[in-house]
Design a protein around this motif. Structure first.
Motif, PDB file in Angstrom:
ATOM      1  N   ALA A 138       0.835  -1.204   0.000  1.00  0.00           N
ATOM      2  CA  ALA A 138       0.000   0.000   0.000  1.00  0.00           C
ATOM      3  C   ALA A 138       0.870   1.254   0.000  1.00  0.00           C
ATOM      4  CB  ALA A 138      -0.927  -0.007   1.209  1.00  0.00           C
ATOM      5  N   LEU A 139       1.886   1.287   0.855  1.00  0.00           N
ATOM      6  CA  LEU A 139       2.759   2.468   0.906  1.00  0.00           C
ATOM      7  C   LEU A 139       3.503   2.642  -0.409  1.00  0.00           C
ATOM      8  CD1 LEU A 139       4.171   2.180   4.520  1.00  0.00           C
ATOM      9  CD2 LEU A 139       2.700   3.964   3.618  1.00  0.00           C
ATOM     10  N   GLY A 140       3.988   1.526  -0.951  1.00  0.00           N
ATOM     11  CA  GLY A 140       4.710   1.596  -2.228  1.00  0.00           C
ATOM     12  C   GLY A 140       3.818   2.145  -3.331  1.00  0.00           C
ATOM     13  N   LEU A 141       2.582   1.658  -3.366  1.00  0.00           N
ATOM     14  CA  LEU A 141       1.640   2.162  -4.373  1.00  0.00           C
ATOM     15  C   LEU A 141       1.400   3.645  -4.166  1.00  0.00           C
ATOM     16  CD1 LEU A 141      -0.968  -0.730  -4.590  1.00  0.00           C
ATOM     17  CD2 LEU A 141       0.616   0.027  -6.349  1.00  0.00           C
ATOM     18  N   GLY A 142       1.278   4.037  -2.906  1.00  0.00           N
ATOM     19  CA  GLY A 142       1.077   5.458  -2.604  1.00  0.00           C
ATOM     20  C   GLY A 142       2.219   6.295  -3.155  1.00  0.00           C
TER      21      GLY A 142
ATOM     22  N   ARG B 256       0.740   4.048 -15.008  1.00  0.00           N
ATOM     23  CA  ARG B 256       0.694   5.500 -15.094  1.00  0.00           C
ATOM     24  C   ARG B 256       1.496   6.011 -16.278  1.00  0.00           C
ATOM     25  NH1 ARG B 256      -2.156   8.404 -10.976  1.00  0.00           N
ATOM     26  NH2 ARG B 256      -1.315  10.131 -12.131  1.00  0.00           N
ATOM     27  N   GLY B 257       2.058   5.122 -17.072  1.00  0.00           N
ATOM     28  CA  GLY B 257       2.775   5.555 -18.268  1.00  0.00           C
ATOM     29  C   GLY B 257       4.187   6.036 -17.999  1.00  0.00           C
TER      30      GLY B 257
ATOM     31  N   SER C 292       4.348   5.522  -5.488  1.00  0.00           N
ATOM     32  CA  SER C 292       4.381   5.487  -6.958  1.00  0.00           C
ATOM     33  C   SER C 292       3.348   6.435  -7.548  1.00  0.00           C
ATOM     34  CB  SER C 292       4.096   4.076  -7.468  1.00  0.00           C
ATOM     35  OG  SER C 292       4.862   3.147  -6.780  1.00  0.00           O
ATOM     36  N   PHE C 293       2.133   6.407  -6.981  1.00  0.00           N
ATOM     37  CA  PHE C 293       1.084   7.242  -7.564  1.00  0.00           C
ATOM     38  C   PHE C 293       1.382   8.714  -7.356  1.00  0.00           C
ATOM     39  CE2 PHE C 293      -1.600   3.514  -8.029  1.00  0.00           C
ATOM     40  CZ  PHE C 293      -2.179   3.802  -9.244  1.00  0.00           C
TER      41      PHE C 293
END
Lengths: 478, 290
Positions: free
Chosen positions: B46-50, B146-147, B52-53
Motif C-alpha cells: 500500500a505504501l509503495g503504491l502510494g 501511469r505511463g 508510486s502514484f
C-alpha cells in the motif's frame, strides 16, 4: 577590459600562426616538382588547385591522398566518391588561405596531436569559406575558422582523437568570424566547440556528444543557438561574457562532467532561454553573475527541467532573472543557491504566469489551472545542503525526512523560503517540440508481473499443504 | 493419497542439509500463515503504491523518465520499512520458540543448533523475499499503468538489493532473538536497533561531519558501516552508474572506486549477514534452550 587583453595576448602567443609556419611534408617528392610560394611540394590535389583559376570547380576523384593542402585561390573543391585526405598523424591537413573557398564531401583524417601547434583538419584564414558535408575523423582540431567571417560550416561530422580530455583539441573553433553559420554538424569526442569574439553567429541543429563543452561562447554577442542537441558532455552549453544570446529549442541531456551543467551562464547579458529540454544533468541551469548589467532581465521561458540533480543553481551574485511557464519536474533539488543567500532578486513568476513544480502540494479549487496557494520552497535539509554539500550523502535517507520534519515542526529552525511562486501552474506546460520521448515502457509492466508471480509462487509453495507435525524432522523417524 | 507421498523413514543418518531445509520449510509455512506476514505485505504494497502514484502524478504524466523522486521515494520507503520488518520478524522467532518450549523440543531432535538457526533464517528470509517481491511488483505495475518509462532494471535492482538488506537485518534480528530471554524484550530491542540504524546513526554522522569537519573520504568510509546507507548507495549506483548525485562524498566514491563499488557494497552487506548469524549460532550453542 583587462581580461580581453590577456586572453588576446595568450592566444596570440599560442600561435595565431602565419600560414608559412607549416611543418615540411615528410615525403619529399622528386626534384623539379611544382611548389607553392612557400616552397612546399605539391601533391595531386595541390597540383589541381595550382592549375585552377579563381572561380573554378575542382573535382577530386576517389582515392587516398596523403598530402597537405593549401587553397590559395577562390575555388570550389569537391570530392567525387570516397576521397580520403590523410594527414599521416602530424601537422595540419587543409588550409584555406583565400576568400570564397568551398570544401565539400571529403573524408579528412589523422592530423597531428600537437596542442601547441593546434593541428587542425581544416583551417580557414579568409572570409566566406564554405565547409560542407565532410567527415573529419581522428583529428585534434576539426574546423578552425580564424578571422573567417560569413563562413558556413554545415553537415560535417567531426570526430576527435580518443585522448584524455586535456590533450584533445576543439572540434570546432571560430575566432573573430562574425555572421558565420554552423548547422547540422555532428561533433563528438572533442574538447570544445567554441566561439571567440564572433558576433551574430547562428548555431543550429548540431549534435555534440562526449566533449568537454558541447558549445562554448566567449565574448560572442548576438549568437542564436537553436535546435541543437548536446548529450553526455561535461557541460552542454556554456555562455561566457556574451550578450544578446538566444538559446531555444535545444536538448541538453546527461551532461554530467566535473561541473556538469546543461546550460551555464557566466556574466552574460540580454539573453533568452526558451523551450529547451534539460534532462538528467548534474545541474540543469547554472547562473553565475547573469544578467551582468541590469539592462534587461534574464528570460527563462517554456523550458522543461527534469531529473537533474539540481534544476537551477544560482550563485548568490545572480539577480534579475525571471522564470515563467517552465516545467520543474522531479529534479532531486529543484532550485538551489550555492552558498548562503536568498533569491530575492530573481523571480519565479511574472504577473499571472508562474511555473509548474512537480513538488507543489497545493490544490486548485476554482479550476483556473493556477494553484490556490503560493509555492514556497523552504526545506531545512536543502538549506543545510546548500551550506554543507558533503551532507548530500544523506539524501534519500530517512534522516533527511527527520531533519525536514524538525524544520516544519519547529518554527525557530525553519529557514527563510528560498523562493516563491505566487501563481504556480497545476499542469505542466506542453513539452517543448524538441522532446522526443524514447520508448521502452513495456518492460516495467512485465517486471512488475514477474515480481508478483515470484512472490505468489513462494506463498503458493508454502501455504496450501496441510501441516504434518510428524514430519518436522525426517531424521527423527526411527 | 499415494504411498509415495509419505517420507520413507530414513535409516541413514540425518543430513545437515535436509534438516535445515525441513526447518526452513516449516518456518516459511508458519510465516506465510501468520498475521505479521499478511500485515507487512499489505502495508508495504500500500505504501509503495502510494509513493508510486504520488510521484507519477507529480511528473504530470509527461512520460519523461530518469532517476528522480519516484525511485528516491521507493528507496526511502524500503529504507524505513524493510529493516523494521526483518528485525522484528527475526527477533520474534527464536525467543518465542524458547518461551513456548518449542526450542527445547526442536533441540531434542537429532539436529544441531546451527541447523535450526540456518533453517529459521532461510525460511523467514524466503517469506520476507516474497513479501518484498509482491510489494515492489505492485509498485512496478502501478508505475507502468501511469505511463512512466522507468528502466525496469532499476526496479529489479531495487528488489534484489532490498532482499539482501532484509537478509542482513534478519540476521541481526536472529542474534537479538538468540540472546534475549523473552519475546517482548527481543522485539523491543529490535525496534531500538531499527531506530538506531535508521535515524540515530545518520543524524549523529551528519552532526559529526559538520562539527568535526570530517573529510569526505572518512565520511564515505563511515557510511559504509551502516547497512542502510550501503543499500541506498548501491541502489543509486546500480540505477545511475555514478554516485555524484550524493555530492562530494559520492563523487569521491565513484571516481576512486568506480566499478569496484559493487564488491565493496556487497562485502559490507555480506558482513552484516554473516557476522550476526555466526554470533547467534555461538550464542545458541552455548546457552541452554530453556
Amino acid at each position: 577590459m583587462n581580461r580581453v587583453a590577456i586572453i588576446l595576448t595568450a592566444l596570440g602567443a599560442m600561435g595565431m600562426g602565419e600560414p608559412g609556419a607549416h611543418p615540411a611534408p615528410q615525403h619529399e617528392e622528386p626534384a623539379a616538382i611544382e611548389t607553392t610560394a612557400q616552397g612546399v611540394a605539391l601533391g595531386a590535389i595541390g597540383r589541381r588547385i595550382a592549375a585552377a583559376s579563381p572561380g573554378d570547380v575542382v573535382e577530386i576523384g576517389e582515392g587516398v591522398y596523403r598530402e597537405r593542402i593549401r587553397i590559395d585561390r577562390p575555388v570550389t573543391l569537391i570530392a567525387r566518391g570516397r576521397v580520403v585526405i590523410d594527414g599521416g598523424g602530424s601537422g595540419d591537413i587543409v588550409e584555406i588561405a583565400a576568400p570564397d573557398v568551398t570544401v565539400r564531401g571529403f573524408i579528412i583524417r589523422n592530423t597531428g596531436a600537437d596542442l601547441d601547434g593546434e593541428n587542425a583538419a581544416i583551417r580557414a584564414l579568409a572570409p566566406r569559406a564554405t565547409i560542407e558535408n565532410n567527415v573529419l575523423d581522428d583529428v585534434l582540431f576539426g574546423v578552425d575558422l580564424r578571422q573567417s567571417p560569413d563562413s558556413r560550416v554545415a553537415g560535417n561530422r567531426i570526430g576527435g582523437k580518443r585522448l584524455d580530455v586535456a590533450r584533445r583539441g576543439d572540434g570546432l573553433r571560430l575566432w573573430r568570424s562574425d555572421r558565420a553559420v554552423v548547422e547540422d554538424n555532428v561533433i563528438h569526442d572533442g574538447r570544445d566547440a567554441i566561439l571567440w569574439y564572433s558576433k551574430d553567429v547562428v548555431v543550429r541543429r548540431n549534435v555534440g556528444r562526449n566533449c568537454r563543452y558541447g558549445l562554448h561562447l566567449m565574448f560572442s554577442d548576438g549568437v542564436a543557438i537553436t535546435d541543437n542537441e548536446f548529450t553526455d558532455n561535461s557541460v552542454g552549453v556554456y555562455l561566457m561574457y556574451s550578450a544578446g544570446v538566444e538559446v531555444a529549442g535545444n536538448r541538453l541531456i546527461r551532461n554530467r562532467g566535473p561541473s556538469g551543467y546543461g546550460l551555464g551562464l557566466k556574466e552574460t547579458d540580454r539573453f533568452a532561454v526558451r523551450d529547451n529540454l534539460i534532462v538528467g544533468n548534474r545541474a540543469g541551469i547554472y547562473v553565475d553573475g547573469s544578467p551582468f548589467t541590469p539592462d534587461r532581465p534574464g528570460e527563462f521561458t517554456g523550458n522543461t527541467l527534469a531529473h537533474n540533480d539540481v534544476g537551477v543553481v544560482f550563485l548568490p551574485s545572480a539577480r534579475g532573472n525571471v522564470f515563467t511557464a517552465n516545467n520543474f519536474i522531479d529534479n532531486v533539488e529543484q532550485v538551489s543557491v550555492a552558498g548562503r543567500g536568498a533569491l530575492d532578486a530573481n523571480r519565479f513568476w511574472d504577473g499571472e504566469v508562474g511555473n509548474f513544480w512537480s513538488d507543489y502540494t497545493g490544490y486548485d479549487q476554482n479550476g483556473d489551472g493556477v494553484g490556490d496557494f503560493v509555492h514556497e520552497s523552504y526545506t531545512l535539509f536543502e538549506n543545510l545542503l546548500d551550506r554543507e554539500p558533503a551532507l548530500r550523502l544523506f539524501l534519500f535517507s530517512p534522516a533527511q525526512q527527520a531533519v525536514e520534519f524538525v524544520g516544519r515542526a519547529i518554527p525557530a529552525v525553519r529557514p527563510e523560503p528560498k523562493f516563491c511562486d505566487e501563481v504556480p501552474l497545476m499542469r505542466p506546460q506542453p513539452l517543448p517540440a524538441c522532446a522526443v520521448v524514447e520508448g521502452g515502457g513495456g518492460g516495467l509492466g512485465l517486471t512488475g508481473a514477474a515480481l508478483l508471480a515470484a512472490g505468489a509462487g513462494v506463498i503458493a509453495c508454502a501455504a496450501p499443504r496441510r501441516s504434518r507435525p510428524g514430519r518436522i524432522l525426517k531424521g527423527a523417524t526411527p | 493419497m499415494k504411498a509415495a507421498a509419505y517420507p520413507v523413514p530414513a535409516l541413514r543418518a540425518p543430513s545437515a542439509v535436509s534438516n535445515t531445509l525441513t526447518i526452513a520449510g516449516r518456518e516459511l509455512r508458519d510465516a506465510v500463515r501468520s498475521r505479521w506476514f499478511v500485515l507487512y505485505t499489505l502495508a508495504f504494497a500500500a505504501l509503495g503504491l502510494g509513493v508510486s502514484f504520488v510521484s507519477a502524478a507529480g511528473s504530470g504524466g509527461t512520460g519523461l523518465s530518469g532517476f528522480g523522486r519516484t525511485t528516491a521515494g521507493l528507496i526511502n520507503l524500503t529504507l524505513l520499512f524493510v529493516p523494521l520488518m526483518a528485525l522484528t520478524a527475526g527477533a520474534g522467532s527464536i525467543a518465542s520458540d524458547r518461551e513456548r518450549g518449542m526450542l527445547a523440543y526442536v533441540f531434542a531432535q537429532p539436529t544441531s543448533p546451527v541447523e535450526t538457526l540456518l533453517g529459521k533464517y532461510l525460511g523467514l528470509g524466503a517469506a520476507l523475499a516474497a513479501c518484498l517481491a509482491l510489494g515492489l511488483g505492485a509498485c512496478a505495475g502501478a508505475l507502468a499503468a501511469r505511463g512512466l518509462r522507468t528502466d525496469p532494471s532499476s526496479i529489479l535492482w531495487l528488489a534484489g538489493l532490498s532482499v539482501l538488506l532484509a537478509m542482513g537485518m534478519l540476521s541481526v534480528g536472529l542474534l537479538i532473538s538468540a540472546l534475549a530471554r523473552r519475546t517482548s524484550v527481543a522485539v523491543g530491542t529490535a525496534i531500538f536497533v531499527w531506530l538506531a540504524l535508521v535515524f540515530v546513526s545518520d543524524l549523529a554522522l551528519m552532526a559529526g561531519a559538520v562539527a568535526l569537519r570530517l573529510r569526505i573520504e572518512d565520511l564515505f568510509a563511515i557510511a559504509l558501516l551502516n547497512p542502510l546507507q550501503v543499500f541506498k548507495m548501491w541502489s543509486l549506483h546500480a540505477a545511475d552508474a555514478s554516485l555524484d548525485v550524493l555530492g562530494p562524498a559520492g563523487l569521491y566514491a565513484s571516481e576512486e572506486f568506480g566499478a569496484r563499488l559493487h564488491p565493496i557494497f556487497g562485502a559490507s552487506l555480506a558482513a552484516w549477514i554473516v557476522a550476526p548469524l555466526t554470533l547467534a549460532a555461538l550464542a545458541l550453542s552455548r546457552r541452554s534452550p530453556l
